[in-house]
Design a protein around this motif. Structure first.
Motif, PDB file in Angstrom:
ATOM      1  N   ASP A   1      39.696  33.362  23.447  1.00 11.32           N
ATOM      2  CA  ASP A   1      39.471  34.638  24.116  1.00 11.32           C
ATOM      3  C   ASP A   1      40.041  34.638  25.536  1.00 11.32           C
ATOM      4  N   ARG A   2      39.392  33.949  26.455  1.00  7.47           N
ATOM      5  CA  ARG A   2      39.930  33.878  27.819  1.00  7.47           C
ATOM      6  C   ARG A   2      41.313  33.225  27.825  1.00  7.47           C
ATOM      7  N   THR A   3      41.421  32.102  27.136  1.00  6.53           N
ATOM      8  CA  THR A   3      42.719  31.437  27.021  1.00  6.53           C
ATOM      9  C   THR A   3      43.718  32.333  26.307  1.00  6.53           C
ATOM     10  N   GLY A   4      43.248  33.086  25.324  1.00  5.85           N
ATOM     11  CA  GLY A   4      44.127  33.982  24.575  1.00  5.85           C
ATOM     12  C   GLY A   4      44.722  35.068  25.436  1.00  5.85           C
ATOM     13  N   VAL A   5      43.924  35.636  26.344  1.00  8.69           N
ATOM     14  CA  VAL A   5      44.431  36.690  27.221  1.00  8.69           C
ATOM     15  C   VAL A   5      45.471  36.124  28.188  1.00  8.69           C
ATOM     16  N   ILE A   6      45.158  34.992  28.820  1.00  6.96           N
ATOM     17  CA  ILE A   6      46.115  34.388  29.748  1.00  6.96           C
ATOM     18  C   ILE A   6      47.394  33.995  29.012  1.00  6.96           C
ATOM     19  N   SER A   7      47.257  33.429  27.826  1.00  7.84           N
ATOM     20  CA  SER A   7      48.429  33.019  27.048  1.00  7.84           C
ATOM     21  C   SER A   7      49.282  34.211  26.658  1.00  7.84           C
ATOM     22  N   ALA A   8      48.637  35.305  26.279  1.00 12.12           N
ATOM     23  CA  ALA A   8      49.384  36.505  25.901  1.00 12.12           C
ATOM     24  C   ALA A   8      50.161  37.063  27.088  1.00 12.12           C
ATOM     25  N   LEU A   9      49.544  37.080  28.258  1.00 16.64           N
ATOM     26  CA  LEU A   9      50.240  37.564  29.450  1.00 16.64           C
ATOM     27  C   LEU A   9      51.455  36.703  29.753  1.00 16.64           C
ATOM     28  N   LEU A  10      51.283  35.386  29.666  1.00 17.78           N
ATOM     29  CA  LEU A  10      52.394  34.484  29.942  1.00 17.78           C
ATOM     30  C   LEU A  10      53.520  34.663  28.926  1.00 17.78           C
ATOM     31  N   ALA A  11      53.163  34.652  27.645  1.00 13.46           N
ATOM     32  CA  ALA A  11      54.195  34.736  26.611  1.00 13.46           C
ATOM     33  C   ALA A  11      54.978  36.045  26.711  1.00 13.46           C
ATOM     34  N   ARG A  12      54.277  37.138  26.954  1.00 17.18           N
ATOM     35  CA  ARG A  12      54.961  38.428  27.079  1.00 17.18           C
ATOM     36  C   ARG A  12      55.824  38.461  28.341  1.00 17.18           C
ATOM     37  N   LEU A  13      55.326  37.890  29.441  1.00 16.04           N
ATOM     38  CA  LEU A  13      56.118  37.805  30.664  1.00 16.04           C
ATOM     39  C   LEU A  13      57.399  37.022  30.423  1.00 16.04           C
ATOM     40  N   TRP A  14      57.324  35.989  29.584  1.00 19.10           N
ATOM     41  CA  TRP A  14      58.478  35.144  29.293  1.00 19.10           C
ATOM     42  C   TRP A  14      59.412  35.756  28.251  1.00 19.10           C
ATOM     43  N   GLY A  15      59.078  36.926  27.730  1.00 15.98           N
ATOM     44  CA  GLY A  15      59.993  37.606  26.819  1.00 15.98           C
ATOM     45  C   GLY A  15      59.625  37.551  25.360  1.00 15.98           C
ATOM     46  N   ALA A  16      58.429  37.063  25.030  1.00 18.06           N
ATOM     47  CA  ALA A  16      58.008  37.056  23.630  1.00 18.06           C
ATOM     48  C   ALA A  16      57.850  38.490  23.123  1.00 18.06           C
ATOM     49  N   SER A  17      58.175  38.706  21.855  1.00 12.77           N
ATOM     50  CA  SER A  17      57.932  40.015  21.251  1.00 12.77           C
ATOM     51  C   SER A  17      56.432  40.241  21.135  1.00 12.77           C
ATOM     52  N   VAL A  18      56.032  41.490  21.029  1.00 15.48           N
ATOM     53  CA  VAL A  18      54.619  41.802  20.852  1.00 15.48           C
ATOM     54  C   VAL A  18      54.097  41.144  19.575  1.00 15.48           C
ATOM     55  N   ASP A  19      54.913  41.154  18.525  1.00 22.86           N
ATOM     56  CA  ASP A  19      54.491  40.516  17.270  1.00 22.86           C
ATOM     57  C   ASP A  19      54.254  39.021  17.467  1.00 22.86           C
ATOM     58  N   ARG A  20      55.118  38.371  18.219  1.00 26.48           N
ATOM     59  CA  ARG A  20      54.946  36.937  18.449  1.00 26.48           C
ATOM     60  C   ARG A  20      53.674  36.659  19.245  1.00 26.48           C
ATOM     61  N   VAL A  21      53.398  37.493  20.231  1.00 28.87           N
ATOM     62  CA  VAL A  21      52.157  37.350  20.996  1.00 28.87           C
ATOM     63  C   VAL A  21      50.948  37.456  20.063  1.00 28.87           C
ATOM     64  N   GLY A  22      50.985  38.419  19.150  1.00 26.97           N
ATOM     65  CA  GLY A  22      49.886  38.576  18.201  1.00 26.97           C
ATOM     66  C   GLY A  22      49.751  37.387  17.272  1.00 26.97           C
ATOM     67  N   GLU A  23      50.874  36.857  16.816  1.00 33.37           N
ATOM     68  CA  GLU A  23      50.836  35.704  15.916  1.00 33.37           C
ATOM     69  C   GLU A  23      50.283  34.470  16.615  1.00 33.37           C
TER      70      GLU A  23
END
Length: 216
Positions: A126-148
């Motif tokens: 949860d907390r780690t998931g939100v921070i990880s999603a922000l980082l991955a999206r900032l680095w250019g991950a697709s929305v689908d990849r962030v979800g996966e």
């Protein structure tokens, strides 16, 4: 990197191969009691997102290392989530503003570290998931990849979730808390980009400087 089956939710942010070519790695993980430091990636700094009382109950195995930092994501002056935020995606969206200071502190801690970093909370979802999603999206991950990447915690936490269900006195609330499908985090990213335009714009809104964003 050496792991054991006990640290089941440890992986690189964004999934295998996503960070190839970057100068450092950021990992995400759960925290389990009584594990030796050898189950973690070697030489990492740790950004522990848990509350102080959680850390006191279950000290992190790397707490004595110089790179360990406790950076609670939740603001102790407010509730974890608003009463109208029932589903996980609603809670996470609520955190973006309610706990923006903790999110900013966590990201600054990562930006301030030169080498590899491990971001963790209790389950690493949860907390780690939100921070990880922000980082991955900032680095250019697709929305689908962030979800996966978010949904990968379902397998990593299967045994833990089963144990929680076995003793739960509120199966409905437990089911809500354990929900771990891509749509949860893709909804959060969709809301963030609708409201702020991009993760980078959100990071500026919560107070990160351009230098800090570049350091991430």
């Amino acid at each position: 990197m050496t792991t054991t089956s006990m640290l089941t939710n440890l992986r690189e942010v964004g999934g295998a191969g996503f960070q190839d070519g970057r100068t450092r790695r950021v990992y995400r993980a759960n925290t389990e009691p009584d594990l030796p430091p050898s189950v973690y990636p070697t030489g990492v700094a740790v950004v522990d997102l848990r509350r102080d009382d959680e850390i006191a109950r279950v000290p992190h195995p790397l707490a004595s290392e110089p790179g360990y930092r406790g950076v609670p994501l939740f603001d102790p002056s407010t509730v974890e989530s608003g009463a109208d935020a029932v589903q996980l995606e609603e809670q996470y969206v609520d955190w973006l503003t309610r706990h923006s200071t903790g999110i900013a502190d966590a990201l600054r801690a990562i930006a301030d570290t030169d080498g590899d970093v491990l971001v963790c909370c209790s389950a690493g979802k949860d907390r780690t998931g939100v921070i990880s999603a922000l980082l991955a999206r900032l680095w250019g991950a697709s929305v689908d990849r962030v979800g996966e990447d978010y949904a990968a915690s379902a397998d990593g936490l299967a045994e833990r979730f089963a144990a929680e269900r076995a003793v739960s006195t509120d199966p409905e609330a437990t089911a809500v808390a354990q929900r771990c499908v891509p749509e949860v985090m893709t909804t959060v990213i969709g809301h963030l980009e609708w409201r702020w335009g991009s993760v980078e714009d959100y990071l500026r809104w919560i107070g990160l400087t351009d230098d800090e964003i570049r350091a991430l």
